[in-house]
Enzyme design. Structure first.
Site, PDB file in Angstrom:
ATOM      1  CE1 TYR A  55      -3.238  -2.843   0.259  1.00  0.00           C
ATOM      2  CE2 TYR A  55      -3.552  -2.369   2.574  1.00  0.00           C
ATOM      3  CZ  TYR A  55      -3.859  -3.110   1.451  1.00  0.00           C
ATOM      4  OH  TYR A  55      -4.798  -4.112   1.545  1.00  0.00           O
ATOM      5  N   GLY A  56       0.958   1.889  -1.147  1.00  0.00           N
ATOM      6  CA  GLY A  56       1.827   3.056  -1.270  1.00  0.00           C
ATOM      7  C   GLY A  56       3.289   2.705  -1.123  1.00  0.00           C
TER       8      GLY A  56
END
Length: 340
Positions: A55-56
């Site tokens: 995530y990111g």
């Protein structure tokens, strides 16, 4: 807030859990906003926070780490995931011992903790044997770096195979599964949930609001531009037949919610948490306002009449957007895997 036992672990977890995918660049949620979301969730009784290394590219884990810093560590069930590609290097993905050991250390650094409570394999890796993965996870568990481990979005037959491999090789086993589940995507009721119930797995479902379709943002004659609709416009174009079918179902579900005195969000989350095979529903708010709208479903209990009405709109075991499923066997997606 309701609490349930996570599979057969004995750990008590909230029926609504906080998913942190939107923290950072994906949802454009700042650190201050992420911290406020975590504060509000914990104050409401949520005790599970779920994130992932991809995530990111680690940004979500870093933001979660800062948001929980200074809190009583044992009051939070902290979960993360690994296995999806990180960068372009060919071995920075999958569920090999080499990668899991390396990436767990990176996740612990980003989170600022010495262990995670639940470490999940983000997707089934067809290139790695169950024995290889389970052996690595068992060693990490014995080293005290993870308390439990689970799978995410595994097809039912792979869940069964992994349970068999753990028994065959005398290794620790997956104790949870994290599948996609909502009123609009009920396919896991056919195979996955019966299997997880058979093996006593805890189930943390993601996308219970169907990527925003069940949030009220998409209604007849009105579509609110969301982060997801910006980078996946084809999933929300109501001119497309599959999306038209979803929109028709949403309109009918909204009427059921109104008649029951509920918001569409309460109906959607209440439906998911009503299934006896589901432990918790993962919320994915971008703002505190989004979180509060979802937390309103914490004590929602749908009557049999309401559940029957939902079944008439979307039949049990039915996916209204089967092409968007994430547990399709690789051989159906890559011709080279099914042709000599």
């Amino acid at each position: 807030m309701q609490y349930r036992t996570l599979g057969r672990t004995g750990v008590q977890v909230s029926s609504l859990a906080l998913g942190a995918m939107n923290f950072g660049r994906i949802g454009r949620t700042t650190q201050d906003e992420a911290t406020a979301i975590v504060d509000a969730a914990l104050a409401a009784g949520v005790n599970v926070i779920d994130t992932a290394d991809m995530y990111g590219d680690g940004e979500s884990e870093e933001m979660v780490g800062k948001a929980v810093a200074g809190r009583r560590r044992d009051d939070i069930v902290l979960a993360t995931k690994a296995g999806m590609p990180i960068g372009n290097e060919r071995n920075h993905q999958g569920s090999s011992r080499r990668w899991l050991v390396t990436e767990l250390e990176a996740s612990l650094r980003r989170l600022g903790v010495d262990h995670v409570d639940l470490y999940q394999i983000h997707r089934w890796d067809p290139n790695t044997s169950d024995e290889e993965t389970l052996s690595a996870l068992t060693d990490l568990q014995r080293a005290g770096k993870i308390r439990y481990f689970g799978s995410s979005t595994f097809p039912a037959h792979r869940i069964v195979q992994a349970q068999w491999a753990a028994r065959e090789h005398h290794l620790s086993r997956y104790v949870t599964e994290q599948p996609s589940y909502s009123v609009l995507q009920r396919g896991i009721e056919t195979h996955v949930l019966p299997v997880t119930q058979e093996y006593g797995l805890g189930v943390l479902v993601w996308s219970p609001l169907a990527s925003g379709w069940l949030s009220g943002a998409i209604r007849e004659g009105r579509t609110t531009v969301t982060q997801r609709s910006t980078f996946m416009p084809e999933r929300f174009d109501t001119a497309l037949p599959a999306n038209r079918t979803r929109l028709d179902a949403v309109e009918r579900l909204a009427r059921v919610a109104d008649e029951a005195g509920l918001t569409l969000i309460q109906l959607a989350l209440g439906f998911v948490t009503a299934h006896p095979g589901v432990t918790s529903a993962l919320l994915g708010p971008r703002t505190v306002e989004h979180l509060h709208a979802q937390l309103a479903a914490a004590d929602t209990a749908l009557s049999a009449d309401v559940l029957d009405a939902i079944d008439e709109i979307v039949a049990p075991g039915t996916d209204l957007a089967a092409h968007e499923k994430f547990d399709t066997p690789p051989s159906l997606l890559d011709p080279s895997l099914r042709r000599r």
